[in-house]
Scaffold this active site. Structure first.
Site, PDB file in Angstrom:
ATOM      1  N   ASP A   1      -1.094  59.798  13.727  1.00 52.70           N
ATOM      2  CA  ASP A   1      -0.848  59.169  12.428  1.00 52.70           C
ATOM      3  C   ASP A   1      -1.741  57.936  12.412  1.00 52.70           C
ATOM      4  OD1 ASP A   1      -0.048  57.750  10.236  1.00 52.70           O
ATOM      5  OD2 ASP A   1       2.097  57.822  10.675  1.00 52.70           O
TER       6      ASP A   1
ATOM      7  N   SER B   1     -15.069  56.500  -1.488  1.00 56.84           N
ATOM      8  CA  SER B   1     -14.858  57.357  -2.659  1.00 56.84           C
ATOM      9  C   SER B   1     -15.642  56.782  -3.823  1.00 56.84           C
ATOM     10  CB  SER B   1     -13.364  57.348  -3.009  1.00 56.84           C
ATOM     11  OG  SER B   1     -13.142  57.898  -4.287  1.00 56.84           O
TER      12      SER B   1
ATOM     13  N   TYR C   1      -4.821  53.539  -4.840  1.00 60.63           N
ATOM     14  CA  TYR C   1      -5.876  54.333  -4.185  1.00 60.63           C
ATOM     15  C   TYR C   1      -7.220  53.615  -4.276  1.00 60.63           C
ATOM     16  CZ  TYR C   1      -8.810  58.392  -3.099  1.00 60.63           C
ATOM     17  OH  TYR C   1      -9.739  59.234  -2.539  1.00 60.63           O
TER      18      TYR C   1
ATOM     19  N   LYS D   1      -9.805  51.981  -1.389  1.00 67.26           N
ATOM     20  CA  LYS D   1     -11.181  52.458  -1.178  1.00 67.26           C
ATOM     21  C   LYS D   1     -12.205  51.329  -1.369  1.00 67.26           C
ATOM     22  CE  LYS D   1     -10.158  56.736  -0.115  1.00 67.26           C
ATOM     23  NZ  LYS D   1     -10.428  57.281   1.225  1.00 67.26           N
TER      24      LYS D   1
END
Ligand code: NAI
Ligand code: BUO
Length: 258
Positions: A61, A141, A154, A158
């Site tokens: 993890d 991304s 998110y 990034k």
């Protein structure tokens, strides 16, 4: 010639699995590292059937620093060295900022951002111990250069990965460690299916309508395949990229420009 050894996190499926397959084909020993032991095993087995005994599955993890350091130690014990660490594991949440669940936001930041931080820390520590230099490649991304509605957590993770990568590139360059990133746009994986499904529900559209509207924004008029991304990672991992560091390569079919 010494066989190079690569760890790819989140390589039990999707982009990570494509990177693992590509690099195995190029002669690397591959640590298929994932939180899901079953998919990691499947990818390792399939690589071993196609490319010889060159892959092993590891469970990690990435949000847990001790597990990331243990992963590096196990891989070095098994294969004798480390040359490349790909911080690919990542998760997404699609929700408005107002409606975002605090626990989900915290988990996302722990996996995407801190997972990448621990990966850089563990890999760089090993590269310095070896005195060999090394390469670190991070999954950023398109969302690291432009925020989108419903992608607040998110996109924040990034953008932060890109800043972290630039800092790491400057700090680690004296030890011949390069740090770069790949910035995919729309790649057809389970993660993307989840994004399009949730967005379609929120916008009261069908999945097909949502997917078509996203693909329509791509200049090349097709989404990327995981192999498109793996090709760029393969270049960044190669000696041809030895003089490139602190960079982030957009793989978005001309959706946006840096
Ligand atoms: N699919 C896309 O359109 C894009 C993806 N990306 C990034 O590329 C990376 C890979 O994405 P996909 O292959 O699409 O996702 P995916 O969801 O298909 O695969 C992600 C893999 O990471 C593993 N994983 C999740 N949490 C983990 C953890 N805490 N520790 C270890 N492994 C964990 C999952 O089990 C899964 O095997 C991610 O960082 C994602 O943010 C970036 C831009 C676009
Ligand atoms: C999933 C992802 O990173 C984008 C840009 O949608």
């Amino acid at each position: 010639m010494t066989q190079k050894v690569a760890i790819i996190t989140g390589s039990g499926r999707g982009i990570g699995a494509a990177i693992a397959n590509q690099l195995a084909g190029e002669g690397y020993a591959i640590a298929v590292a994932d939180i899901d032991p079953q998919t990691a095993d499947q990818v390792a087995q399939s690589i071993n059937q196609n490319a010889g005994q060159t892959a092993r599955a590891y469970v990690v993890d990435v949000a847990k620093r001790d597990e990331v350091f243990r992963l590096v130690d196990e891989v070095v014990q098994d294969w004798g060295r480390l040359d490349l660490f790909v911080n690919n594991a990542g998760i997404a949440i699609i929700a408005s900022i107002i409606d975002s669940d605090p626990e989900e936001v915290e988990r996302l930041l722990n996996v995407n951002l801190l997972g990448t931080f621990w990966g850089i820390q563990a890999a760089a520590t090993q590269f310095k111990r070896q005195g060999t230099g090394g390469k670190i490649i991070n999954a950023a991304s398109l969302a690291s250069v432009e925020g989108s509605a419903l992608q607040g957590a998110y996109s924040a993770s990034k953008f932060a990965i890109r800043g972290l990568g630039q800092s790491a590139a400057k700090e680690l360059a004296p030890d011949q460690i390069t740090v770069n990133a790949y910035d995919p746009g729309i790649v057809l994986t389970s993660l993307r299916d989840g994004i399009d499904e949730t967005t379609a529900n929120l916008k009261q559209r069908t999945f097909a309508e949502q997917r078509a509207s996203v693909v329509n924004e791509i200049a090349l008029k097709r989404a990327a395949t995981p192999a498109d991304v793996a090709n760029v990672v393969s270049f960044l991992a190669s000696p041809q990229a030895d003089y490139i560091t602190g960079q982030s390569i957009l793989i978005d079919g001309g959706m946006r420009f840096h």
